[in-house]
Motif scaffolding. Sequence first.
Motif, short mmCIF file in Angstrom:
data_model
loop_
_atom_site.label_atom_id
_atom_site.label_comp_id
_atom_site.label_asym_id
_atom_site.label_seq_id
_atom_site.Cartn_x
_atom_site.Cartn_y
_atom_site.Cartn_z
N MET A 162 0.85 -1.20 0.00
CA MET A 162 0.00 0.00 0.00
C MET A 162 0.88 1.25 0.00
O MET A 162 1.80 1.38 0.82
N THR A 163 0.62 2.16 -0.93
CA THR A 163 1.40 3.38 -0.99
C THR A 163 0.97 4.34 0.12
O THR A 163 -0.07 4.17 0.75
N TRP A 164 1.80 5.37 0.34
CA TRP A 164 1.46 6.35 1.37
C TRP A 164 0.13 7.02 1.05
O TRP A 164 -0.65 7.34 1.95
N LEU A 165 -0.13 7.24 -0.25
CA LEU A 165 -1.36 7.91 -0.63
C LEU A 165 -2.58 7.03 -0.30
O LEU A 165 -3.58 7.50 0.26
N ALA A 207 -2.67 4.61 1.93
CA ALA A 207 -2.77 4.50 3.39
C ALA A 207 -3.42 5.74 4.00
O ALA A 207 -4.25 5.66 4.90
N SER A 208 -3.02 6.91 3.49
CA SER A 208 -3.59 8.16 4.00
C SER A 208 -5.07 8.24 3.69
O SER A 208 -5.88 8.65 4.53
N ALA A 209 -5.45 7.84 2.47
CA ALA A 209 -6.87 7.87 2.09
C ALA A 209 -7.68 6.92 2.95
O ALA A 209 -8.79 7.26 3.40
N GLU A 210 -7.15 5.72 3.20
CA GLU A 210 -7.87 4.73 4.01
C GLU A 210 -8.02 5.22 5.44
O GLU A 210 -9.09 5.08 6.06
N GLN A 211 -6.98 5.82 5.99
CA GLN A 211 -7.05 6.34 7.35
C GLN A 211 -8.09 7.46 7.46
O GLN A 211 -8.88 7.50 8.41
N SER A 212 -8.09 8.36 6.48
CA SER A 212 -9.05 9.46 6.49
C SER A 212 -10.48 8.94 6.34
O SER A 212 -11.40 9.38 7.04
N LEU A 213 -10.67 7.95 5.45
CA LEU A 213 -12.00 7.40 5.24
C LEU A 213 -12.51 6.69 6.50
O LEU A 213 -13.67 6.83 6.89
N ASN A 214 -11.63 5.96 7.17
CA ASN A 214 -12.03 5.28 8.41
C ASN A 214 -12.44 6.28 9.48
O ASN A 214 -13.36 6.03 10.26
N SER A 215 -11.74 7.42 9.51
CA SER A 215 -12.08 8.46 10.47
C SER A 215 -13.47 9.00 10.20
O SER A 215 -14.28 9.21 11.12
N TRP A 216 -13.80 9.21 8.93
CA TRP A 216 -15.14 9.68 8.56
C TRP A 216 -16.19 8.66 8.94
O TRP A 216 -17.28 9.01 9.40
#
Length: 386
Positions: free
Chosen positions: A1-4, A6-15
């Motif tokens: 998983m790229t940083w992008l 990973a960042s998108a998945e983390q942000s989506l989980n937060s939402w």
Amino acid sequence: MTWLEASAEQSLNSWRRRGLERIPATFASAPTPEAVIDSRTMVLFSSSNYLGLAQHPRVIEAASRAGAFFGAGSGGSRLTTGTTSAHREVERVFAEFLGYPEAVLFSSGFAANTGTLQALAGPGTVIVSDERNHASIIDGCRLAKAQGAAVEVYPHRDMGALERVLDKHHDRNCLVVSDGLFSMDGTVAALPELMAICRAHEAAVMVDDAHGTGTLGASGRGIVEHFQLHNDAPDVLVATASKALGAEGAVVAGSPALTELLRQKARSYVYSTSPAPATCAAIAEALDIIAGSASPLGALRANIDHLSHRLGWKTWETPIFPIPIGGEEHAVAVSESLREQGFFVPAIRYPTVARNRAILRVTLMATHTAAHIDSLANALDGLIHS
């Protein structure tokens, strides 16, 4: 998983954890009042197709003829190969419809607002914005800041606060920008007072009349006609085709100097592929229908009166009915209950509205029947007051 990723998945989980995830419905039929959504037939009370013109035979036929003649797409930006006779014609008829000398067609209302505010901004400019303006105006203000402009936000429809802001910046070029018909709460800008204050302070005025075009005014020409301000209209008027006109795109109407500036400087105009000629033809036909004797505006007004009476609202003049709910989870639950009864009314919640100020945003169409409206009113009464 790229940083992008990973960042998108983390942000989506937060939402998701905060209950902010938006899951779109899947339509299997056109958005008429009765539509198939996720394999179920429901009555739509959430569409901005206020006059039902997206399904009007004349609008569909006009788009079909233009598509057959010009092709499916425009093939380029307006300044390269993306301007046809259909684009010139729709700009002409839209300007005439609105009562302005000229108009510039953008691919969307979002592009119109962001492009216009970016183009008009500079180090000596102050953009003064109503706090409940549409996200496209907010983003346009951010782009204006990047051009060196200052941005001030005043409380919703608070003309005293607006006057104080203009007093503070009396020595600068001020552009006051406001929605005409506010899309979430259905309120109308206090345009006569706003114009008087701005003229007294030599401030320019820009109004986004996206939801007012086709719904406000005696003949549906929007907020200027609604208040009969033809002799003192806003300097810049944005009118979209994606709401009551049943198509897509938007125009910015104004003086010849303003429109030429936008053609040369508005980045969302210069660097975007232009709308398809079929879209232009659909817009022009929709405008002709609204201006004609068979306009569906009367049916929409009758439906507005009917629902406001059923809800016990003494006076209401717009097709947007904000039903206050409160908590986000409760709003989602009420929306789901309505869905089970065959009504599609999504819950509007944070961050679109303030926390714990969630609403059901009910919108009416000219093609709703009295039976549709009565059934919805009964369902709302059972869910909200039970």
